[in-house]
Design a protein around this motif. Structure first.
Motif, PDB file in Angstrom:
ATOM      1  N   GLY A 238       9.175  -2.463   8.417  1.00 30.92           N
ATOM      2  CA  GLY A 238       9.646  -1.780   7.220  1.00 30.92           C
ATOM      3  C   GLY A 238       8.499  -1.704   6.241  1.00 30.92           C
ATOM      4  O   GLY A 238       7.406  -2.208   6.518  1.00 30.92           O
ATOM      5  N   THR A 239       8.736  -1.055   5.122  1.00 31.36           N
ATOM      6  CA  THR A 239       7.701  -1.059   4.097  1.00 31.36           C
ATOM      7  C   THR A 239       8.338  -1.250   2.732  1.00 31.36           C
ATOM      8  O   THR A 239       9.493  -0.869   2.514  1.00 31.36           O
ATOM      9  CB  THR A 239       6.859   0.225   4.121  1.00 31.36           C
ATOM     10  OG1 THR A 239       5.786   0.084   3.196  1.00 31.36           O
ATOM     11  CG2 THR A 239       7.672   1.443   3.726  1.00 31.36           C
ATOM     12  N   SER A 240       7.594  -1.859   1.849  1.00 31.96           N
ATOM     13  CA  SER A 240       7.992  -1.941   0.453  1.00 31.96           C
ATOM     14  C   SER A 240       7.002  -1.093  -0.334  1.00 31.96           C
ATOM     15  O   SER A 240       5.834  -1.003   0.039  1.00 31.96           O
ATOM     16  CB  SER A 240       7.937  -3.377  -0.045  1.00 31.96           C
ATOM     17  OG  SER A 240       8.650  -4.218   0.822  1.00 31.96           O
ATOM     18  N   VAL A 241       7.472  -0.466  -1.401  1.00 25.87           N
ATOM     19  CA  VAL A 241       6.616   0.441  -2.157  1.00 25.87           C
ATOM     20  C   VAL A 241       6.648   0.085  -3.645  1.00 25.87           C
ATOM     21  O   VAL A 241       7.715  -0.130  -4.206  1.00 25.87           O
ATOM     22  CB  VAL A 241       7.078   1.908  -1.995  1.00 25.87           C
ATOM     23  CG1 VAL A 241       6.112   2.845  -2.710  1.00 25.87           C
ATOM     24  CG2 VAL A 241       7.204   2.289  -0.536  1.00 25.87           C
ATOM     25  N   GLY A 242       5.468  -0.009  -4.227  1.00 25.77           N
ATOM     26  CA  GLY A 242       5.361  -0.176  -5.673  1.00 25.77           C
ATOM     27  C   GLY A 242       4.784   1.100  -6.264  1.00 25.77           C
ATOM     28  O   GLY A 242       3.756   1.586  -5.815  1.00 25.77           O
ATOM     29  N   ILE A 243       5.461   1.655  -7.263  1.00 23.21           N
ATOM     30  CA  ILE A 243       5.041   2.939  -7.830  1.00 23.21           C
ATOM     31  C   ILE A 243       4.495   2.728  -9.238  1.00 23.21           C
ATOM     32  O   ILE A 243       5.083   1.998 -10.030  1.00 23.21           O
ATOM     33  CB  ILE A 243       6.240   3.905  -7.926  1.00 23.21           C
ATOM     34  CG1 ILE A 243       6.940   4.022  -6.569  1.00 23.21           C
ATOM     35  CG2 ILE A 243       5.802   5.277  -8.427  1.00 23.21           C
ATOM     36  CD1 ILE A 243       8.265   4.763  -6.660  1.00 23.21           C
ATOM     37  N   ALA A 244       3.375   3.379  -9.524  1.00 24.23           N
ATOM     38  CA  ALA A 244       2.888   3.408 -10.906  1.00 24.23           C
ATOM     39  C   ALA A 244       2.614   4.866 -11.245  1.00 24.23           C
ATOM     40  O   ALA A 244       1.961   5.570 -10.480  1.00 24.23           O
ATOM     41  CB  ALA A 244       1.624   2.585 -11.046  1.00 24.23           C
TER      42      ALA A 244
END
Lengths: 543, 146
Positions: A238-244
């Motif tokens: 799976g992947t986790s995503v951090g958005i800026a």
């Protein structure tokens, strides 16, 4: 010059008149393109048709795979481009007007020393950190407030397990497929970069609204989380995503990346497979954590830790059998910091191993000064088992303090047994062979797997305080079952968190062997122990 | 391991258009594209579909199967793809392409009624096979839910 003359001056033109610039451009022996801001070729001269197969209407990115829209956003600009045929060009971008740009392409005879391949990750073909940063800086410098960019920081959940179990070659193939899926999820003018390992970053353009970034992040979580089939193995990661989101024109590329990382950290903390958008609070939280980490690293050297001891009482004899050592951090500015606030941090950065060693050593030494031969119980973190030095630490603590092994009780939680159970059991057996007692802490709150009780003969089970405090029929039934289970396995049973006489009466009734809680004694400093024991010995039988 | 013929079975929810005409167009587009790829890659198999899901058996060389599967995974018209089996097999159960509409919805039922016959779909090939029954059951459940 002479060779070019016939081309430059058409025969039917007055040789004295200045040549037509359009004609010069057309026949210029090196490629010149004019493109729109959308990257579509509006004009291609003859040389570009010949050497690059440039055609009006095609996208310039078809000719130069590394071309990126950022290149035209920022006025004049020189960069190195490699054509899809593998030739290198020094490309000068110059705006004609708001909408059109000239690209003047000077062929490089030799592949330049700063090979553009250096900008690309060999395995996946994605761009690398430096290149990402320059794309990002370009995009931010563009300063068009109406269209901001978003940074998506990703890492893969469970990737390490794939590498460990199926080998690096499968891991590499997986990374390639992840890269393909990321590209499939993005628009052609977005930039997908691999920063190394299983870390990816996507630069998304024209993010007019947060929702656009969320949509892409959700799509990436979906696509990356779908099953892979590689060399006959089905693989799920799976992947986790951090958005800026870079809406503020003053923000720097590196800050935006850092914010994305912070958001990624939050996304993973919230439970993997999801995305989080950076919020200013995350900054402060991490800053606080980082400060605490710095302080924590110093705390050992500055002797800011100390141990308190909470007695546990044998409910049959009413005597104090021993004390559990409890770690306290006396922070010079922030006062007493409870273990709950710093143990997880210490486990995260590995400091727990050093701290655990100190606790073990100190508890053994201090127990030697007690007026009676009570047991000292010391908590051991699962990470100390992983560090593989636990046995040595315990043996040397006993050796240096002179504490007889039977006076030391090691408390572990189920967490220690979750991974690598066989190795942990091996260590536990070795500890028991030293003569040390082993107890299972907080039983009832985690998996409470009965198979753990079968795998290792614990000396004692400590029942979590929640079952002692709970007065409902359920708590009572659980308390009774654990106690009777322990008794039949020949294990002592400690009820934790005993605060009232009524609770004391109940746990006695349920065949618990020991009680620990405010009723039988609060945590105390080392020098309070002699007085406490003296008083307790007088009261014996009164409890 | 890479030699020999493998069989991959998956099923997925489809995210394609609900509207009947667009649904048919989507299906045809998917089929057209996969026919061309599969012919090139020596992949044969069976496709069962209805308004709610696709269930597909793919048979062929492992590397080609993996590539075909990866294309499917990157296609957003599929969702929740579950791999039901990936095994090496001695011979193909579906040496030719076969496809069948297995839904119960009237709307799509009529439109795709002929597709099984015209593609040479032979339920008997699958008939005794638990795979077929399983796929059919899954597909119909999915359509009910959709």
């Amino acid at each position: 010059m002479n060779a070019l003359a016939p081309f430059l001056i058409p025969l039917d033109v007055d040789p004295q008149a200045a040549p037509d610039p359009r004609h010069i451009l057309k026949l210029l022996p090196r490629p010149v393109l004019i493109i729109g801001s959308d990257g579509v070729i509006i004009y291609a001269n003859q040389a570009s048709e010949l050497s690059l197969n440039a055609v009006t209407g095609r996208g310039v990115s078809e000719l130069f795979p590394s071309y990126h829209a950022d290149l035209v956003r920022n006025g004049s600009y020189t960069t190195l481009l490699r054509s899809n045929r593998g030739d290198f060009f020094e490309a000068v971008f110059a705006p004609l007007d708001e909408q059109q740009y000239v690209i003047d392409l000077r062929p490089c005879i030799e592949a330049p020393a700063t090979h553009p391949q250096d900008n690309f990750d060999e395995l996946t073909g994605l761009v690398k950190r430096n290149s990402l940063l320059s794309h990002l800086s370009c995009a931010l410098d563009g300063g068009q407030a109406s269209s901001s960019v978003a940074i998506h920081c990703l890492d893969l959940d469970r990737f390490k397990m794939v590498n460990d179990t199926l080998g690096h070659s499968v891991g590499d193939l997986l990374l390639k497929k992840v890269a393909d899926r990321l590209k499939a999820a993005c628009r052609p003018d977005d930039v997908v970069a691999r920063l190394g390992g299983d870390e990816f970053v996507v630069l998304q353009h024209d993010v007019e609204h947060t929702a656009a970034a969320e949509t892409l992040a959700a799509r990436m979580c979906d696509l990356i989380g779908r099953t892979y089939v590689i060399n006959g193995n089905t693989i799920n990661i799976g992947t986790s995503v951090g958005i800026a989101i870079g809406a503020d024109p003053s923000i720097q590329a590196s800050d935006l990346l850092r914010n994305g990382d912070l958001a990624l950290y939050e996304a993973k903390k919230a439970g993997r497979g999801r995305f989080r958008i950076f919020e200013p609070g995350m900054d402060a939280l991490l800053l606080q954590r980082r400060e605490m980490e710095i302080d924590l690293r110093r705390a050992l050297a500055l002797k800011q830790f100390k141990l308190n001891y909470q007695p546990f009482v044998n409910v049959v004899t009413n005597r104090v059998d021993g004390f559990e050592a409890l770690l306290r951090w006396e922070h010079p500015v922030n006062g007493n910091i409870p273990p709950l606030s710093f143990i997880s941090l210490a486990e995260e950065n590995g400091l727990i191993v050093k701290i655990g060693e100190w606790v073990m050593r100190t508890a053994c030494i201090e127990a030697m000064s007690w007026p009676q031969e009570s047991v000292v119980a010391v908590n051991v973190s699962p990470l100390q088992f992983k560090a593989d030095t636990l046995l040595e630490t315990v043996a040397s603590a006993l050796n240096r303090s002179g504490l007889p092994a039977h006076r030391l009780e090691i408390e572990i939680t189920e967490g220690a047994l979750l991974d690598d159970t066989d190795n942990v059991i091996q260590t536990l057996n070795a500890l028991r062979n030293l003569g040390v007692k082993i107890s299972m802490d907080d039983f009832g709150t985690g998996y409470s797997s009965l198979s753990y009780l079968q795998k290792f003969p614990f000396n004692k089970i400590k029942i979590d305080r929640s079952f002692v405090a709970g007065s409902g029929a359920d708590s009572e039934a659980i308390l009774r079952s654990i106690a009777s289970l322990g008794t039949s396995l020949g294990m002592a049973i400690t009820a934790e968190g005993v605060e009232t006489a009524e609770q004391m009466a109940r746990i006695r009734g349920e065949r618990c062997t020991h009680a620990q809680g405010y009723l039988t004694g609060r945590p105390m400093s080392m020098d309070q122990i002699p007085a406490f024991l003296a008083e307790n010995n007088l009261k014996e039988g009164a409890l | 391991m890479a030699d020999g013929i493998y069989r991959l079975i998956y099923y997925s929810r489809n995210h394609i258009a609900r509207d009947e005409g667009a649904f048919a167009t989507d299906i045809e587009e998917i089929l057209e594209k996969s026919r061309a790829n599969n012919r090139r890659d020596k992949i044969t198999g069976a496709l069962l579909f209805n308004g709610g899901c696709f269930a597909q058996v793919l048979e062929g060389p492992l590397s080609k199967l993996e590539a075909a599967f990866e294309r499917i995974q990157q296609d957003e018209r599929h969702g929740d793809v579950s791999v039901l089996a990936l095994d090496q097999i001695d011979h193909r159960s579906f040496p030719n392409w076969a496809m069948s509409f297995i839904g119960i919805s009237d709307v799509h039922g009529k439109r795709f009624a002929g597709i099984g016959v015209s593609s040479g779909f032979d339920p008997a090939r699958l008939g005794g096979d638990a795979i077929y029954l399983l796929l059919k059951e899954l597909a119909i459940e999915e359509e009910d839910a959709a």
